[in-house]
Design an enzyme around this catalytic site. Structure first.
Site, PDB file in Angstrom:
ATOM      1  N   HIS A  32      39.110  39.699  31.380  1.00 38.70           N
ATOM      2  CA  HIS A  32      39.923  39.954  32.326  1.00 38.70           C
ATOM      3  C   HIS A  32      41.150  40.598  32.036  1.00 38.70           C
ATOM      4  CE1 HIS A  32      38.492  37.087  35.589  1.00 38.70           C
ATOM      5  NE2 HIS A  32      37.512  37.009  34.855  1.00 38.70           N
ATOM      6  N   GLY A  33      42.174  40.771  32.800  1.00 34.42           N
ATOM      7  CA  GLY A  33      43.221  41.269  32.350  1.00 34.42           C
ATOM      8  C   GLY A  33      43.405  42.793  31.624  1.00 34.42           C
ATOM      9  N   ASP A  55      36.574  36.276  42.521  1.00 30.17           N
ATOM     10  CA  ASP A  55      37.505  36.318  41.364  1.00 30.17           C
ATOM     11  C   ASP A  55      38.266  35.071  41.173  1.00 30.17           C
ATOM     12  OD1 ASP A  55      38.690  37.791  39.162  1.00 30.17           O
ATOM     13  OD2 ASP A  55      40.209  38.382  40.189  1.00 30.17           O
ATOM     14  N   HIS A  56      38.214  34.300  39.912  1.00 29.67           N
ATOM     15  CA  HIS A  56      39.050  32.993  39.744  1.00 29.67           C
ATOM     16  C   HIS A  56      38.925  31.887  40.797  1.00 29.67           C
ATOM     17  CE1 HIS A  56      41.105  34.755  36.209  1.00 29.67           C
ATOM     18  NE2 HIS A  56      41.364  35.726  36.869  1.00 29.67           N
ATOM     19  N   ASN A 116      37.551  43.700  34.247  1.00 27.72           N
ATOM     20  CA  ASN A 116      38.468  43.161  35.311  1.00 27.72           C
ATOM     21  C   ASN A 116      39.581  44.265  35.674  1.00 27.72           C
ATOM     22  OD1 ASN A 116      36.520  41.323  35.976  1.00 27.72           O
ATOM     23  ND2 ASN A 116      37.912  39.627  36.390  1.00 27.72           N
ATOM     24  N   HIS A 172      47.032  39.037  32.423  1.00 20.39           N
ATOM     25  CA  HIS A 172      47.033  39.447  33.795  1.00 20.39           C
ATOM     26  C   HIS A 172      48.451  40.365  34.087  1.00 20.39           C
ATOM     27  CE1 HIS A 172      43.846  36.417  34.493  1.00 20.39           C
ATOM     28  NE2 HIS A 172      43.219  37.589  35.019  1.00 20.39           N
ATOM     29  N   GLY A 173      48.256  41.290  34.822  1.00 20.14           N
ATOM     30  CA  GLY A 173      49.555  41.907  35.595  1.00 20.14           C
ATOM     31  C   GLY A 173      49.911  43.027  35.045  1.00 20.14           C
TER      32      GLY A 173
END
Ligand code: 13P
Length: 314
Positions: free
Chosen positions: A213-214, A83-84, A256, A182-183
């Site tokens: 993502h996120g 990932d990333h 994700n 994200h987060g």
């Protein structure tokens, strides 16, 4: 052997209008929680490891845990994914360590440089039968050392650029910026995802798998438990699950999820330690933390529509 790449998974997800859950793993309990959900639901699985996870647990431990998962579950197709990845060297390291999929995230670089580094990773990975996810456009929020942009709406993926990027870089899937972040503190008000961006890219790149993502929903039940038992997360907010379900029916093939795992385990551990202050056996809180992850992941698999899809993705 159920260790696979993501090609077949994405092909089936696109055809079937569902998405594969890509869950971040950092230790044994988190991995076990995810895997027991997937086994019960008979779902395909992407286990993803970030550079932060590698630093925390060490790749030999993570690989050993993943190897046990793979050998004990021959009926579940499992892809292992970086990932990333931030540089060619990081991606190379994960390819060399036996991962079946890597992400090169050069989305902060100018367009041409993003293509150049992605292409280099693609050449190395494809020669070793490993697939590559790239990213174009930028997300908001923070995840470990990945710091996003302030105004997500201004950094959405531009559909024509996406076509050029995919053609020139040769990547196998593309993480797109469509309004997620994200987060645990993604938004201040209920978000609206840019479904039109997903739709336009899918029209221009028919049959090409997109990644979101996120995608944690920052489930209220966990945030409330955390706050009730001494935590302090008043403004946490995620992507509504209806939006995730809708995206999964479109060209989004991989979703994700990391924050929701963290919240589930933290909420349960906080609750147990608060309710039983004399408890000091880690198994008595890590075990229920693992169960909380399992229940949450089962629910997510349902939202993504990938329950029961393991066999067709082999
Ligand atoms: P969340 O923080 O929404 O779980 O996103 C995780 C992610 O996108 C990992 O790459």
């Amino acid at each position: 052997m159920a260790l696979v790449g993501t090609k077949k998974m994405f092909e089936m997800a696109l055809k079937g209008g569902y998405a594969i859950g890509a869950f971040n793993v950092n230790n044994m309990e988190i991995t076990q929680g995810i895997v027991s959900a997937v086994v019960e639901e008979k779902s395909p699985l992407i286990l993803q490891v970030s550079r932060g996870a590698r630093k925390y647990a060490g790749i030999s431990y993570l690989n050993a845990i993943i190897n046990v998962v793979v050998s004990e579950n021959p009926d579940i197709p499992i892809a292992t994914h970086l990932d990333h990845g931030d540089t060619f060297e990081t991606c190379k390291q994960f390819v060399d360590d036996g991962f079946t999929s890597v992400m090169i995230d050069a989305s902060k670089l100018p367009f041409e440089e993003n293509i150049t580094v992605t292409k280099k990773v693609v050449e190395y990975a494809h020669a070793r039968d490993v697939v590559v996810e790239a990213e174009l456009g930028q997300l908001g929020g923070i995840e470990e050392d990945v710091v996003g942009v302030e105004d997500v709406g201004k950094h959405l993926t531009e559909p024509d650029q996406a076509v050029e990027f995919v053609e020139r870089s040769g990547c196998d899937s593309l993480a797109v910026a469509c309004g997620t972040s994200h987060g645990a503190y993604k938004f201040k008000i209920e978000p609206k995802l840019a479904f039109d961006v997903i739709e336009k890219i899918a029209e221009k790149l028919p049959g090409f798998p997109l990644v979101m993502h996120g995608s944690s929903s920052v489930l209220r039940e966990f945030v409330d438990l955390i706050n009730k038992y001494g935590g302090d997360m008043p403004d946490a907010m995620g992507v509504p699950e209806e939006a995730i379900g809708k995206a999964a029916k479109m060209a989004i093939c991989k979703v994700n999820i990391d924050t929701d795992l963290r919240l589930a385990v933290t909420a349960k551990i906080r609750q147990i330690l608060a309710e039983r202050p004399s408890e000091f056996d880690p198994r008595k809180y890590l075990g229920p933390g693992r169960e909380a992850i399992k229940d949450m992941v089962k629910h997510k698999l349902d939202v993504l529509g990938c329950s029961g899809k393991a066999a067709e993705c082999m």
